[in-house]
Design an enzyme around this catalytic site. Structure first.
Site, PDB file in Angstrom:
ATOM      1  N   THR A  22       0.811  -1.218   0.000  1.00 36.59           N
ATOM      2  CA  THR A  22       0.000   0.000   0.000  1.00 36.59           C
ATOM      3  C   THR A  22       0.845   1.269   0.000  1.00 36.59           C
ATOM      4  OG1 THR A  22      -1.422   1.320   1.462  1.00 36.59           O
ATOM      5  CG2 THR A  22      -0.123  -0.363   2.519  1.00 36.59           C
ATOM      6  N   TYR A  62      -2.498  -1.361  10.184  1.00 33.88           N
ATOM      7  CA  TYR A  62      -2.680  -1.946   8.848  1.00 33.88           C
ATOM      8  C   TYR A  62      -1.433  -1.689   7.985  1.00 33.88           C
ATOM      9  CZ  TYR A  62      -3.844  -1.957   3.928  1.00 33.88           C
ATOM     10  OH  TYR A  62      -3.789  -2.155   2.573  1.00 33.88           O
TER      11      TYR A  62
END
Ligand code: UDP
Length: 325
Positions: free
Chosen positions: A117, A141
């Site tokens: 990400t 995350y």
């Protein structure tokens, strides 16, 4: 030569599976259906219900299906949830990936593609973001993704194992043939929410923050069509099969769009005003996230083909319409 797609019943994984099937590749999907949907797995793909961290199961699947490459999407992806349940995120993302990687190495599967990400970068990094900009993930995350990147890097040094890491920017849109799309009802992503508002399923769109130091005061992101993202995976897969070395690539267009520009894009598609409400900033949102995609363009020959905002929005809207019909 069969590809294993973990998380293949999810949003991006289901598009990946169709893209592989479309070019005639045998595919097996491994998904525990915790958030994915069986119905999104393309016809013709093998399906195994189970966990990507279940080593005996994974080893059996790798052997029984003659898997030569793994594309690993399975994982937990909701940032606020990761703040509340960090250990679950480290288990589902880092722990599962560790077990999967070990199974691959033990079964001699060398080609491995990992979904990472853009949120691994520091909020102070220079935009557009090149891959070697400083990393400073702030959510559990994002940290779980960066930890997995490090693990892959170390594994590549120690074993006969070649991972490619793709750092996604803001993925949106749906399959151009309408076979799959973003299906999570509670999704919080801007284009998904704008579709729900456009269809009258949600009364208005919140604009989270109008006081950022951006030209119109709203947050800027690099929205990329899921079809272009999946194409990057196909190129990574071809590269790995041809013997490419481990590498990390950003996947975004290098184009920033503000929330207001996305709202105007939606209004152009539907031909009327979208009800919006200006709201406070959402905690943890960085003002700007834009990719520098030079590396993947040069190394893998990746080119955006569906970058028109109207195409991204129309495909997402079309899918949203089908969802509740
Ligand atoms: N955003 C917004 N309203 C929404 C959802 C998102 O204004 O209902 C904004 C958000 O603050 C950010 C951008 O849209 O600036 C993209 O957010 P999204 O949740 O789609 O992706 P993220 O970049 O957070 O992963």
């Amino acid at each position: 030569m069969t590809v294993l797609v973990t998380g293949g019943a999810g949003y991006i994984g289901s598009h990946m599976t169709y893209a592989l099937l479309d070019r005639g590749e045998p595919v097996v999907v491994l998904d525990n259906l915790s958030t994915g949907r069986r119905a999104l797995v393309g016809e013709g793909a093998g399906f195994v219900e189970g966990d990507a961290g279940d080593q005996p199961l994974v080893r059996r699947v790798l052997r029984d299906h003659g898997i030569d490459a793994v594309i690993h999407f399975a994982g937990s992806i909701v940032v606020p949830e990761s703040v509340e349940q960090p250990l679950r995120y480290y288990a589902n993302n880092v722990g599962t990936s560790r077990a999967l990687v070990e199974a691959c190495i033990e079964e001699g599967v060398k080609a491995f593609i990992f979904s990472s990400t853009a949120t691994v970068y520091s909020v102070d990094a220079t935009q557009p973001l090149a891959e070697d900009e400083p990393k400073e993930p702030i959510s559990p995350y994002a940290r779980s993704k960066l930890m997995t990147e490090w693990m892959l890097e170390d594994a590549a040094r120690a074993y006969d194992f070649r991972p490619m890491v793709l750092r996604y920017f803001n993925v949106a849109g749906a399959d151009t043939q309408g076979r799959t799309g973003q299906s999570t009802p509670k999704a919080t992503h801007l284009i998904k929410r704008a579709c729900q508002v456009a269809l009258g399923r949600v009364p208005h769109l919140d604009i989270f923050g109008t006081d950022y130091s951006t030209p119109d005061g709203t947050g800027i992101r690099d929205y990329i069509h899921v079809t272009d993202l999946v194409a990057a995976h196909l190129l990574a897969l071809d590269g790995l099969r041809a013997g490419a070395a481990p590498a990390t690539y950003n996947v975004g267009y290098g184009r920033g769009l503000s929330v207001r520009e996305v709202v105007r894009g939606m209004e152009a598609v539907i031909g009327r005003e979208l009800p919006v409400k200006e709201s406070a900033r959402r905690p943890g949102d960085p003002p700007v996230l834009i990719s520098d995609p030079a590396r993947i363009k040069v190394a893998l020959g990746w080119q955006p083909r569906h970058a028109e905002l109207s195409e991204i929005i129309s495909s997402a809207l079309e899918w949203e319409r089908r969802l509740n019909d």
